[in-house]
Design a protein around this motif. Structure first.
Motif, mmCIF file in Angstrom:
data_model
loop_
_atom_site.group_PDB
_atom_site.id
_atom_site.type_symbol
_atom_site.label_atom_id
_atom_site.label_comp_id
_atom_site.label_asym_id
_atom_site.label_seq_id
_atom_site.Cartn_x
_atom_site.Cartn_y
_atom_site.Cartn_z
ATOM 1 N N TYR A 285 3.212 -4.936 9.266
ATOM 2 C CA TYR A 285 3.381 -4.851 10.713
ATOM 3 C C TYR A 285 4.394 -3.751 11.053
ATOM 4 O O TYR A 285 5.075 -3.238 10.164
ATOM 5 C CB TYR A 285 3.809 -6.207 11.301
ATOM 6 N N ILE B 197 5.933 -13.050 10.466
ATOM 7 C CA ILE B 197 4.767 -12.273 10.885
ATOM 8 C C ILE B 197 4.006 -11.817 9.644
ATOM 9 O O ILE B 197 4.617 -11.502 8.623
ATOM 10 C CB ILE B 197 5.218 -11.035 11.697
ATOM 11 N N MET C 268 5.594 -0.251 -4.938
ATOM 12 C CA MET C 268 5.184 -0.872 -3.685
ATOM 13 C C MET C 268 5.837 -0.209 -2.473
ATOM 14 O O MET C 268 7.021 0.116 -2.488
ATOM 15 C CB MET C 268 5.595 -2.345 -3.757
ATOM 16 N N MET C 269 5.050 0.003 -1.450
ATOM 17 C CA MET C 269 5.588 0.496 -0.183
ATOM 18 C C MET C 269 6.253 -0.686 0.510
ATOM 19 O O MET C 269 5.578 -1.645 0.886
ATOM 20 C CB MET C 269 4.451 1.053 0.679
ATOM 21 N N LEU C 270 7.574 -0.639 0.647
ATOM 22 C CA LEU C 270 8.283 -1.772 1.242
ATOM 23 C C LEU C 270 8.347 -1.627 2.752
ATOM 24 O O LEU C 270 7.792 -2.413 3.505
ATOM 25 C CB LEU C 270 9.703 -1.858 0.696
ATOM 26 N N TRP C 271 9.070 -0.602 3.167
ATOM 27 C CA TRP C 271 9.220 -0.320 4.585
ATOM 28 C C TRP C 271 8.728 1.108 4.764
ATOM 29 O O TRP C 271 9.495 2.043 4.535
ATOM 30 C CB TRP C 271 10.688 -0.432 5.005
ATOM 31 N N LEU D 108 14.527 -12.096 12.854
ATOM 32 C CA LEU D 108 14.637 -11.210 11.709
ATOM 33 C C LEU D 108 13.315 -10.493 11.542
ATOM 34 O O LEU D 108 12.344 -11.046 11.040
ATOM 35 C CB LEU D 108 14.979 -12.045 10.472
ATOM 36 N N MET E 132 20.142 -10.456 0.554
ATOM 37 C CA MET E 132 19.411 -10.385 1.825
ATOM 38 C C MET E 132 19.913 -11.450 2.791
ATOM 39 O O MET E 132 20.048 -11.212 3.990
ATOM 40 C CB MET E 132 17.909 -10.586 1.578
ATOM 41 N N VAL F 30 6.487 -2.503 7.999
ATOM 42 C CA VAL F 30 7.031 -3.464 7.045
ATOM 43 C C VAL F 30 5.901 -3.986 6.156
ATOM 44 O O VAL F 30 4.920 -4.544 6.637
ATOM 45 C CB VAL F 30 7.706 -4.638 7.786
ATOM 46 N N ASN F 31 6.086 -3.743 4.845
ATOM 47 C CA ASN F 31 5.087 -4.170 3.862
ATOM 48 C C ASN F 31 5.623 -5.217 2.916
ATOM 49 O O ASN F 31 4.947 -5.613 1.991
ATOM 50 C CB ASN F 31 4.660 -2.964 3.016
ATOM 51 N N VAL F 32 6.897 -5.588 3.112
ATOM 52 C CA VAL F 32 7.552 -6.432 2.127
ATOM 53 C C VAL F 32 7.776 -7.827 2.689
ATOM 54 O O VAL F 32 8.211 -7.988 3.827
ATOM 55 C CB VAL F 32 8.895 -5.803 1.681
ATOM 56 N N PRO F 33 7.416 -8.832 1.940
ATOM 57 C CA PRO F 33 7.737 -10.189 2.380
ATOM 58 C C PRO F 33 9.207 -10.487 2.108
ATOM 59 O O PRO F 33 9.772 -10.001 1.139
ATOM 60 C CB PRO F 33 6.844 -11.072 1.500
ATOM 61 N N PHE F 34 9.854 -11.227 2.963
ATOM 62 C CA PHE F 34 11.239 -11.635 2.719
ATOM 63 C C PHE F 34 11.485 -12.966 3.414
ATOM 64 O O PHE F 34 10.718 -13.377 4.288
ATOM 65 C CB PHE F 34 12.236 -10.568 3.179
ATOM 66 N N ALA F 35 12.575 -13.611 2.983
ATOM 67 C CA ALA F 35 12.884 -14.935 3.513
ATOM 68 C C ALA F 35 13.092 -14.874 5.017
ATOM 69 O O ALA F 35 13.744 -13.960 5.523
ATOM 70 C CB ALA F 35 14.134 -15.481 2.829
ATOM 71 N N GLY F 36 12.544 -15.797 5.749
ATOM 72 C CA GLY F 36 12.751 -15.871 7.186
ATOM 73 C C GLY F 36 11.723 -15.090 7.983
ATOM 74 O O GLY F 36 11.726 -15.098 9.210
#
Lengths: 152, 384, 359, 168
Positions: free
Chosen positions: D99, D95, B194-197, B135, B122, D86-92
């Protein structure tokens, strides 16, 4: 638009890479942590230091590991009078290609010498390891090489 | 004028989230030595080496042909490095194949890899740069809106993506090299993930893998090896701009043009009929129906119907990604080459448990970036 | 070697363009820097992007410090409708090689090759260490100047050259650069004066180092009817090869360049008189090693453009050697030329291209 | 080989942190766009060949390969062409999830860009929804997309699918 309208910014590209070593590099780094050097036997019997999984010329798998060093001979050297910020030594030093005793290829490392007059191609040097507690299994476990019998 | 070119050796690593037992060189050698052994050759038999991978920032090793030359038997030989984003594994194979088909070399080793666990995928794919948009969405967030647009355009029901996710993971159970081996995979398991996007769920997305792929390509008078050769019947690359007004990201023109070119060379007029199987770059489940349409396996808007009918399943009439595909193993730089390699395995009859019975002609496809870079080849058991 | 026996399809360097080589292109991004170069390389021969069948570029992400820099650069061409296109993370000279390979098959007749890079954005002494063995060498951050100094020392120790020889190369290169309007560093300073420079890393003095350069370059290749239609005096590629050596500096003889010698043999450098050689030698001493490996004698005009000592845009400096050599032939100043490109520390990888003027 | 001197086990990983610093410039055309954001305006550029308006322009028309030179001031409103939640947490990430990330086609522009959509529940977003930019306070404006706090529905009826389907 005036030239000054063009934007600039500092950009830092940074990541703490963590590399798996595999068995051969791992063995060399383990030996460094123990305060010694090992090399690997290449396809023609030459001893490769630092060792890779493969012969640097034929690419064949290397054979058994053998103990080498800690002394060796300078094959070539370059005097750095103004070290860069990431260099291993921050006072003037030499980069050198050093063939350790028992090895047939030279390895790159730093030589801590009082000045360029103390070094020549063919000078014998030996490794100055960091104290055991500071060694982590990395090239930096050798703080530098020093001239054998020299003042430093 | 072009010479015939064949795949005479294939090799790949066991793909895993973290191949912490090998160095970068150890990883690529695992695949390369397997390909050499398959071709019954040694390093010294190889004339040239072509490597490919995605951004150097994955490993923090700039222009890695420099470091890897002695690891891959390239000392004293030509060595080449290709980088065309996600399609790179495919385009690397094509650059290698052209070295043979141009008559310049007899035997070329080509290797693609990614050891992305040295850093983080990522991070490496979206290194934050000054003035760039914040981002917002992450990797899958780029593709999820296009998936939604495809669903709207085609009227596809929402379970199609889940079907692909299950099918490819079931296929991976037949492939010992696949990263994901999800024995219990079923529609419910995907739906519960899990629903990601939204609309993209965790199990509808590819994993992040370490891995390598290698092939030995040879001219007609240099064929050797343990299996019959896979002959290259066509190869093509196409690129279009990343962003432009009116760009169709669901059915990109570059993909259509690329397949038209490769079909012309291979004499394919009806891909669904003439191909026995295909390996297509499907990193998110919904890209199977999208690419079915883009590659002309069905009419526009009907891709999801083909998936739903089971035609693309392992026992269907046109199996797609019998290996488990990108959804089951994704060493990014190697993923495209794995598609090309897997179809070669199929037409050589060496795919083992995921062998498609009697496969004689097959399509390998890779794409990259935001679906703007494509590379494809057609391989067959018969000489072109 | 199969390559020597093979009938080579004649391919011409139909057009060449390069940007002004500067220490820092402070305003433009990669696309903005490339566009005028692409426009010029087409404009030189009155063609458009629609006249080429293949596009190949060379660049590296590490100069800008972000992934996929080549993706954005493609917008300088405008690849619509979609094009057959490829990219190498190498100097543009290798991109040209890939295009030449495709042209050999006879399916297509013209290709655009380009390369770009702003060397000024980051610190090259740090960036280029990332090319080294990531376990044993890169973690110590040995910079490219220091590694080149190890090579220069070995050359001095071997008795093949002296510091005065290095200064002579630097003096001649930058004097020749006075007649190259695209060059970055051009001056007329006698070798004896240069030898009063301080050492940067001994035994390399300031003048033996290349400048840091931002720049871009492009070439159009043509075969068949297009080659003759686009030029009154086509410049034919009559030999082309590249080779790499092992990575470990300690397993190489740094005073020779066997990969250059091998590439020169396959490319057929010795098959005729060489009038001009454009050699990609970023450090002055490297020209001496390369000239020997290429088998060039004193009659050959080496680097009339000034070479990499006058301008060294990373990822383009090799491609520019091919373009400069071709221009000597096109202008009638030479009939047969050798162009060379290098990559990796201490000349690890080398490419040799033989060019000949035709009717 | 025998290892009698350590009980730490063999070395299997090597940490090699890499940090490089760059002087980054987005170039002439993107600087114009960013300077516009600093004034609370969207500036695009028109291609003289195809007439399309790019916002932001990176300096060239991606299809024609020529410089985009004509500056075009765009308004605040646009249409959601497509989106994801967007349901996934990620680095950076900055929010709170979930969302909405939407592709927004500004009126008068020929290319959509990704923007954050707020002031609407995630299950009420629609393709074709009309939205407007909400800017940060004037004193907080910078030459960056951070000057746009987010987009929100502007109350206009949804755009017809045919008006934006070319931009999917």
């Amino acid at each position: 638009m005036a030239d000054s309208e063009v934007l600039h910014a500092e950009h830092r590209l940074e990541y703490p890479y963590s590399r798996s070593t595999g068995p051969v590099i791992g063995a060399f780094l383990t030996a460094l942590r123990d305060g010694r050097f090992v090399g690997a036997t290449g396809s023609d019997g030459r001893v490769i230091v630092p060792p890779t999984e493969y012969d640097p010329i034929t690419s064949d798998d290397v054979g058994e590991l053998v103990e080498v060093g800690p002394g060796g001979v300078v094959e070539s050297w370059a005097w750095v009078s103004h070290p860069l910020r990431k260099h291993p030594l921050q006072s003037p030093f030499a980069w050198a290609l050093i063939t350790l005793d028992g090895a047939n290829t030279a390895m790159l490392h730093a030589v801590d010498a009082p000045g360029p007059d103390a070094l020549a191609t063919g000078t014998r040097v030996t490794a100055r390891f960091r104290p055991e507690a500071e060694r982590i299994g990395a090239m930096a476990d050798v703080e530098a090489f020093v001239v054998e019998g020299g003042a430093s | 004028m072009a010479e015939r070119c064949a795949v005479i050796g294939v090799g790949q690593t066991h793909h895993k989230a973290k191949r912490d037992d090998v160095s970068i060189a150890g990883l690529v050698r695992e695949a390369a030595k397997m390909a050499l052994a398959d071709a019954d050759l040694t390093w010294s038999d190889i004339d040239a080496v072509v490597i490919g991978k995605a951004p150097d920032m994955f490993e923090g090793n700039m222009m890695p042909e420099i470091y890897l030359a002695p690891a891959l038997g390239a000392v004293g030989k030509p060595m080449f490095r290709v980088h065309t984003a996600g399609s790179v594994g495919g385009s690397t194979a094509l650059v290698a194949a052209h070295l043979v088909s141009s008559g310049i070399h007899k035997r070329v080793l080509t290797v693609a890899y990614e050891k992305q666990s040295d850093s983080d995928a990522m991070w490496a794919l979206s290194v934050p740069q000054p003035f760039a948009a914040p981002l917002l969405a992450g990797a899958g967030g780029y593709f999820a809106p296009h998936i939604r647009a495809y669903m709207r355009r085609s009227g596809a029901p929402d379970y199609i993506g889940r079907m692909v996710a299950v099918k490819d993971r079931k296929n991976a159970m037949r492939n010992p090299y696949a990263h994901l081996h999800l024995a219990d995979i079923d529609m419910k398991m995907v739906e519960d993930s899990m629903m990601l996007w939204d609309p993209l769920r965790y199990l509808e997305a590819c994993p992040s893998s370490d891995g390598a792929a290698a092939m030995v390509l040879a001219a007609e008078d240099a064929v050797s090896g343990n299996y019959p050769p896979a002959w290259v019947h066509g190869m093509a690359m196409r690129s279009e701009p990343t962003m432009f007004a009116g760009r169709d990201q669901i059915n990109p023109q570059a993909g259509r043009d690329c397949s038209a070119d490769v079909y012309r060379q291979a004499g394919v007029t009806n891909p669904r009929e003439q191909f026995d199987c295909a390996e297509v770059y499907v990193p998110f489940s919904w890209y199977e129906p999208m690419w079915l349409e883009n590659l002309g396996f069905c009419d526009l808007g009907d891709g999801w119907k083909l998936t739903e009918s089971g035609a693309t399943a392992f026992d269907g009439d046109i199996p797609w990604n019998a290996s488990g595909g990108v959804l089951s193993s994704n060493p990014i730089g190697a993923s495209g080459m794995l598609r090309f390699l897997e179809v070669a395995m199929q037409v050589r009859g060496q795919a083992g448990e995921h062998q498609v019975d009697g496969a004689k002609l097959a399509l390998g496809q890779a794409y990259g970036g935001g679906s703007q870079f494509f590379s494809m080849w057609v391989v067959g058991s018969a000489k072109p | 070697m199969s390559a020597a026996a093979r009938a080579v399809r004649p391919v011409s360097i139909a057009s060449f363009a390069q940007s002004q080589n500067v220490r820092k292109d402070d305003e433009r991004n990669e696309v903005e820097g490339l566009m005028p170069v692409i426009a010029e390389v087409f404009g030189n021969i009155g063609i458009t992007k629609d006249d080429v069948d293949f596009i190949c570029s060379g660049s590296t992400d590490y100069l800008i410090g972000g992934p996929f820099s080549f993706v954005m650069a493609l917008d300088a061409v405008g690849v619509w409708p979609p094009r057959s296109e490829s990219h190498v993370e190498m100097d543009g000279a290798w991109a040209l090689y890939e295009a030449w390979v495709l042209l050999q098959e006879g399916e297509i007749d013209a290709a655009l090759v380009y390369s770009f890079g702003r060397s000024s954005l980051g610190d090259l002494s740090e960036i280029l260490t990332l090319q080294l063995d990531p376990y044993y060498e890169a973690p110590m951050w040995p910079d490219i100047v220091s590694l080149s100094a190890l090579q220069a020392r070995a050359l001095i120790d071997s008795g093949k050259a002296t510091e005065a020889d290095f200064a002579a190369v630097a003096s001649r290169s930058r004097r020749d650069a006075l007649s190259n309007p695209k060059s970055q560093v051009a001056n007329d300073i006698a070798p004896e004066v240069l030898l009063q420079d301080d050492y940067v890393v001994a035994p390399l003095r300031r003048h033996t180092l290349p400048p840091i350069t931002d720049g871009a370059a492009a070439v159009v290749l043509a075969a068949g009817d297009k080659a003759t239609a686009w030029s009154d005096r086509p410049v034919w590629i009559t030999g082309f090869d590249h080779r790499i050596e092992t990575h470990s500096l300690g397993a190489r003889d740094l005073t020779t360049s066997p990969s250059t010698a091998k590439a020169a043999e396959v490319a057929g450098v010795a098959a005729g008189k060489v009038d001009v050689a454009e050699i990609h030698a970023p450090f002055a001493h490297q020209e001496l090693i390369l000239a020997e490996a290429l088998g060039l004698d004193d009659s050959v005009a080496i680097n009339p453009s000034g070479g990499a000592l006058a301008a060294n845009p990373l990822m383009s400096a090799g491609l520019i050697r091919i373009g400069e050599a071709a221009e000597r032939i096109r202008s009638g100043a030479a009939d047969r030329a050798v162009a060379h490109a290098t990559s990796g520390p201490c000349l690890q990888q080398n490419l040799v291209c033989v060019l000949e003027g035709g009717a | 080989m025998a290892d009698e001197t350590t009980d730490q086990g063999p070395v299997t990983t090597l940490a090699t942190p890499i940090r490089l610093d760059f002087d980054f410039t987005p170039g002439v055309a993107q600087s114009k766009f960013l300077r516009g954001l600093e004034r609370g305006e969207f500036h695009g550029q028109r291609c003289s060949v195809c007439g399309k308006v790019y916002v932001p322009s990176r300096g060239s028309c991606p299809t024609d390969g020529v410089p985009t030179t004509e500056d075009v001031l765009l308004g605040n409103a646009g249409t959601v062409t497509t989106y994801c939640v967007v349901n996934v947490p990620f680095a950076g990430q900055s929010i709170e999830i979930p969302y909405i990330c939407a592709q927004i086609l500004l009126d008068g522009a020929n290319l959509s860009f990704m923007g954050l959509l707020q002031e609407i529940p995630t299950d009420q977003i629609r393709m074709g929804m009309r939205v407007e930019a909400v800017w940060v306070d004037e004193s907080d404006l910078t030459p960056s997309l951070a000057s746009v706090r987010y987009f929100r529905p502007n109350g206009e009826p949804d755009a017809d699918y045919d008006t934006y389907k070319e931009y999917l």
